[in-house]
Write a protein that holds these residues in place. Sequence first.
Motif, PDB file in Angstrom:
ATOM      1  N   LEU A 123      -2.281  14.540 -21.108  1.00 21.42           N
ATOM      2  CA  LEU A 123      -1.377  15.367 -20.313  1.00 21.42           C
ATOM      3  C   LEU A 123       0.044  14.831 -20.400  1.00 21.42           C
ATOM      4  CD1 LEU A 123      -0.810  17.648 -18.304  1.00 21.42           C
ATOM      5  CD2 LEU A 123      -1.500  16.092 -16.459  1.00 21.42           C
ATOM      6  N   ILE A 124       0.208  13.516 -20.327  1.00 19.18           N
ATOM      7  CA  ILE A 124       1.537  12.909 -20.445  1.00 19.18           C
ATOM      8  C   ILE A 124       2.176  13.286 -21.774  1.00 19.18           C
ATOM      9  CG2 ILE A 124       2.761  10.710 -20.694  1.00 19.18           C
ATOM     10  CD1 ILE A 124       0.730   9.519 -18.713  1.00 19.18           C
ATOM     11  N   ALA A 125       1.386  13.171 -22.856  1.00 21.34           N
ATOM     12  CA  ALA A 125       1.910  13.503 -24.185  1.00 21.34           C
ATOM     13  C   ALA A 125       2.276  14.980 -24.276  1.00 21.34           C
ATOM     14  CB  ALA A 125       0.888  13.133 -25.247  1.00 21.34           C
ATOM     15  N   LYS A 126       1.457  15.840 -23.707  1.00 21.07           N
ATOM     16  CA  LYS A 126       1.697  17.279 -23.776  1.00 21.07           C
ATOM     17  C   LYS A 126       2.978  17.665 -23.037  1.00 21.07           C
ATOM     18  CE  LYS A 126      -1.093  21.473 -23.892  1.00 21.07           C
ATOM     19  NZ  LYS A 126      -1.179  21.403 -25.378  1.00 21.07           N
ATOM     20  N   LEU A 127       3.263  16.962 -21.944  1.00 21.47           N
ATOM     21  CA  LEU A 127       4.469  17.242 -21.163  1.00 21.47           C
ATOM     22  C   LEU A 127       5.692  16.490 -21.682  1.00 21.47           C
ATOM     23  CD1 LEU A 127       2.989  17.173 -17.540  1.00 21.47           C
ATOM     24  CD2 LEU A 127       3.265  19.132 -19.083  1.00 21.47           C
ATOM     25  N   ASP A 128       5.492  15.639 -22.695  1.00 16.35           N
ATOM     26  CA  ASP A 128       6.574  14.835 -23.271  1.00 16.35           C
ATOM     27  C   ASP A 128       7.315  14.079 -22.166  1.00 16.35           C
ATOM     28  OD1 ASP A 128       8.166  13.768 -25.265  1.00 16.35           O
ATOM     29  OD2 ASP A 128       9.590  15.435 -25.247  1.00 16.35           O
ATOM     30  N   ALA A 129       6.528  13.459 -21.301  1.00 18.89           N
ATOM     31  CA  ALA A 129       7.087  12.797 -20.122  1.00 18.89           C
ATOM     32  C   ALA A 129       7.438  11.342 -20.403  1.00 18.89           C
ATOM     33  CB  ALA A 129       6.090  12.876 -18.966  1.00 18.89           C
ATOM     34  N   ARG A 130       8.392  10.843 -19.636  1.00 23.22           N
ATOM     35  CA  ARG A 130       8.679   9.418 -19.610  1.00 23.22           C
ATOM     36  C   ARG A 130       7.841   8.812 -18.487  1.00 23.22           C
ATOM     37  NH1 ARG A 130      15.094   8.650 -20.659  1.00 23.22           N
ATOM     38  NH2 ARG A 130      14.283   6.697 -21.496  1.00 23.22           N
ATOM     39  N   VAL A 131       7.365   7.598 -18.696  1.00 23.82           N
ATOM     40  CA  VAL A 131       6.291   7.063 -17.859  1.00 23.82           C
ATOM     41  C   VAL A 131       6.738   5.845 -17.070  1.00 23.82           C
ATOM     42  CG1 VAL A 131       3.927   6.153 -17.848  1.00 23.82           C
ATOM     43  CG2 VAL A 131       4.596   7.889 -19.541  1.00 23.82           C
ATOM     44  N   ILE A 132       6.400   5.847 -15.788  1.00 17.57           N
ATOM     45  CA  ILE A 132       6.468   4.651 -14.944  1.00 17.57           C
ATOM     46  C   ILE A 132       5.043   4.217 -14.674  1.00 17.57           C
ATOM     47  CG2 ILE A 132       7.021   3.776 -12.641  1.00 17.57           C
ATOM     48  CD1 ILE A 132       9.455   5.625 -12.638  1.00 17.57           C
ATOM     49  N   ILE A 133       4.763   2.944 -14.943  1.00 11.17           N
ATOM     50  CA  ILE A 133       3.425   2.397 -14.688  1.00 11.17           C
ATOM     51  C   ILE A 133       3.458   1.601 -13.389  1.00 11.17           C
ATOM     52  CG2 ILE A 133       1.454   1.158 -15.652  1.00 11.17           C
ATOM     53  CD1 ILE A 133       2.930   1.119 -18.348  1.00 11.17           C
ATOM     54  N   VAL A 134       2.545   1.923 -12.479  1.00 11.87           N
ATOM     55  CA  VAL A 134       2.449   1.215 -11.208  1.00 11.87           C
ATOM     56  C   VAL A 134       1.367   0.156 -11.320  1.00 11.87           C
ATOM     57  CG1 VAL A 134       2.020   1.412  -8.736  1.00 11.87           C
ATOM     58  CG2 VAL A 134       3.156   3.284  -9.964  1.00 11.87           C
ATOM     59  N   TRP A 162       7.733  -0.837 -15.464  1.00 15.41           N
ATOM     60  CA  TRP A 162       6.773  -1.115 -14.394  1.00 15.41           C
ATOM     61  C   TRP A 162       7.435  -1.006 -13.027  1.00 15.41           C
ATOM     62  CZ3 TRP A 162       1.824  -2.145 -15.914  1.00 15.41           C
ATOM     63  CH2 TRP A 162       1.628  -2.642 -17.200  1.00 15.41           C
ATOM     64  N   VAL A 163       6.668  -0.563 -12.037  1.00 19.85           N
ATOM     65  CA  VAL A 163       6.989  -0.820 -10.644  1.00 19.85           C
ATOM     66  C   VAL A 163       5.802  -1.555 -10.048  1.00 19.85           C
ATOM     67  CG1 VAL A 163       7.482   0.130  -8.371  1.00 19.85           C
ATOM     68  CG2 VAL A 163       8.522   1.172 -10.398  1.00 19.85           C
ATOM     69  N   PHE A 164       6.068  -2.729  -9.478  1.00 16.27           N
ATOM     70  CA  PHE A 164       5.023  -3.553  -8.890  1.00 16.27           C
ATOM     71  C   PHE A 164       5.024  -3.361  -7.381  1.00 16.27           C
ATOM     72  CE2 PHE A 164       6.365  -5.618 -12.795  1.00 16.27           C
ATOM     73  CZ  PHE A 164       5.155  -5.863 -13.430  1.00 16.27           C
ATOM     74  N   ASN A 165       3.856  -3.463  -6.774  1.00 15.01           N
ATOM     75  CA  ASN A 165       3.826  -3.366  -5.316  1.00 15.01           C
ATOM     76  C   ASN A 165       2.732  -4.235  -4.721  1.00 15.01           C
ATOM     77  OD1 ASN A 165       1.466  -1.493  -4.160  1.00 15.01           O
ATOM     78  ND2 ASN A 165       2.005  -0.734  -6.186  1.00 15.01           N
ATOM     79  N   ASP A 166       2.780  -4.372  -3.421  1.00 10.20           N
ATOM     80  CA  ASP A 166       1.872  -5.203  -2.625  1.00 10.20           C
ATOM     81  C   ASP A 166       2.382  -6.643  -2.602  1.00 10.20           C
ATOM     82  OD1 ASP A 166      -0.261  -5.860  -0.967  1.00 10.20           O
ATOM     83  OD2 ASP A 166      -1.697  -4.739  -2.155  1.00 10.20           O
ATOM     84  N   GLU A 167       1.516  -7.590  -2.307  1.00  9.54           N
ATOM     85  CA  GLU A 167       1.929  -8.984  -2.158  1.00  9.54           C
ATOM     86  C   GLU A 167       2.417  -9.556  -3.488  1.00  9.54           C
ATOM     87  OE1 GLU A 167       2.085 -10.283   0.683  1.00  9.54           O
ATOM     88  OE2 GLU A 167       0.646  -9.249   1.964  1.00  9.54           O
ATOM     89  N   GLU A 172       3.978 -10.777 -11.993  1.00  6.42           N
ATOM     90  CA  GLU A 172       4.890  -9.755 -12.495  1.00  6.42           C
ATOM     91  C   GLU A 172       5.625 -10.184 -13.764  1.00  6.42           C
ATOM     92  OE1 GLU A 172       7.298  -8.587  -9.170  1.00  6.42           O
ATOM     93  OE2 GLU A 172       5.545  -8.313  -7.880  1.00  6.42           O
ATOM     94  N   GLU A 173       6.181 -11.387 -13.766  1.00  7.09           N
ATOM     95  CA  GLU A 173       6.939 -11.835 -14.933  1.00  7.09           C
ATOM     96  C   GLU A 173       6.048 -11.941 -16.158  1.00  7.09           C
ATOM     97  OE1 GLU A 173       9.108 -15.376 -14.120  1.00  7.09           O
ATOM     98  OE2 GLU A 173      10.349 -14.464 -12.549  1.00  7.09           O
ATOM     99  N   SER A 183      10.577  -4.451 -16.014  1.00  8.27           N
ATOM    100  CA  SER A 183      10.327  -4.173 -14.599  1.00  8.27           C
ATOM    101  C   SER A 183      11.460  -3.313 -14.055  1.00  8.27           C
ATOM    102  CB  SER A 183      10.244  -5.472 -13.797  1.00  8.27           C
ATOM    103  OG  SER A 183      10.182  -5.191 -12.407  1.00  8.27           O
ATOM    104  N   LEU A 184      11.093  -2.249 -13.366  1.00 12.09           N
ATOM    105  CA  LEU A 184      12.081  -1.404 -12.690  1.00 12.09           C
ATOM    106  C   LEU A 184      12.316  -1.869 -11.257  1.00 12.09           C
ATOM    107  CD1 LEU A 184      10.758   2.061 -13.896  1.00 12.09           C
ATOM    108  CD2 LEU A 184      12.662   0.760 -14.843  1.00 12.09           C
TER     109      LEU A 184
END
Length: 223
Positions: A123-134, A162-167, A172-173, A183-184
């Motif tokens: 689906l991502i490829a079909k929409l030619d989207a740019r991706v953020i990975i959580v 990437w966007v990282f979350n939680d503790e 991350e590095e 990292s965003l």
Amino acid sequence: MNKPIFVTGIGTSVGKTLVAAAVSEALQADYWKPIQAGFGDDFDSVTVGNLVSNGISKVHHEFYKLSMRSSPHLAAEKDNVRIDLSVLERSFRHLSSVNPHLVIEGAGGLMVPLNEKEFVADLIAKLDARVIIVSRNYLGSINHSLLTAQLCRQRNLNILGWVFNDEVMGYEEDIVKWSGYPSLGRIPFTQTIDKAFISEHAEKLKPQLERSLQQDPAKKPNR
């Protein structure tokens, strides 16, 4: 017309909706979750609508609302429907004409099946989207994150970062270094997720988001 931003995760329950709300707030973007598999009192779209406060972002209705909380292909089968990526693409073309920025939230991770042969990555490829990975910090998230990054590279997906979350757990590095994707920013754990929290962290994400959106994808590392 800008390419959409697709928010995916290294798995389920990693904070995609939280990040999608923050990104939508930061960019004053519209929000769309095309496939909702299972829901309690609220859809994810309702949650995002209650968290975004800029007055410009519009939350669009889901295209597929599936009753069972499970993999979308199974939930669709139970409801006697088939998820059709071409239909979703046509729906996206209509939505994308409303606002130059559109944030799309996926279901689970990249290899979540949507029908008998296609996955979220398709689906991502079909929409030619740019991706953020959580990526959420937990024991095992390095493995899950790097497997996700490897698949992104194999599929030649256009990754913003990437966007990282939680503790904070010191992962991350290493994930950034080994994946080759930047990292965003990060969103810390909180007991109270409300408009003020989203607004605060949207402002923190905004500068790096805007820089990443302006970059030429061809100049990004391809390890």
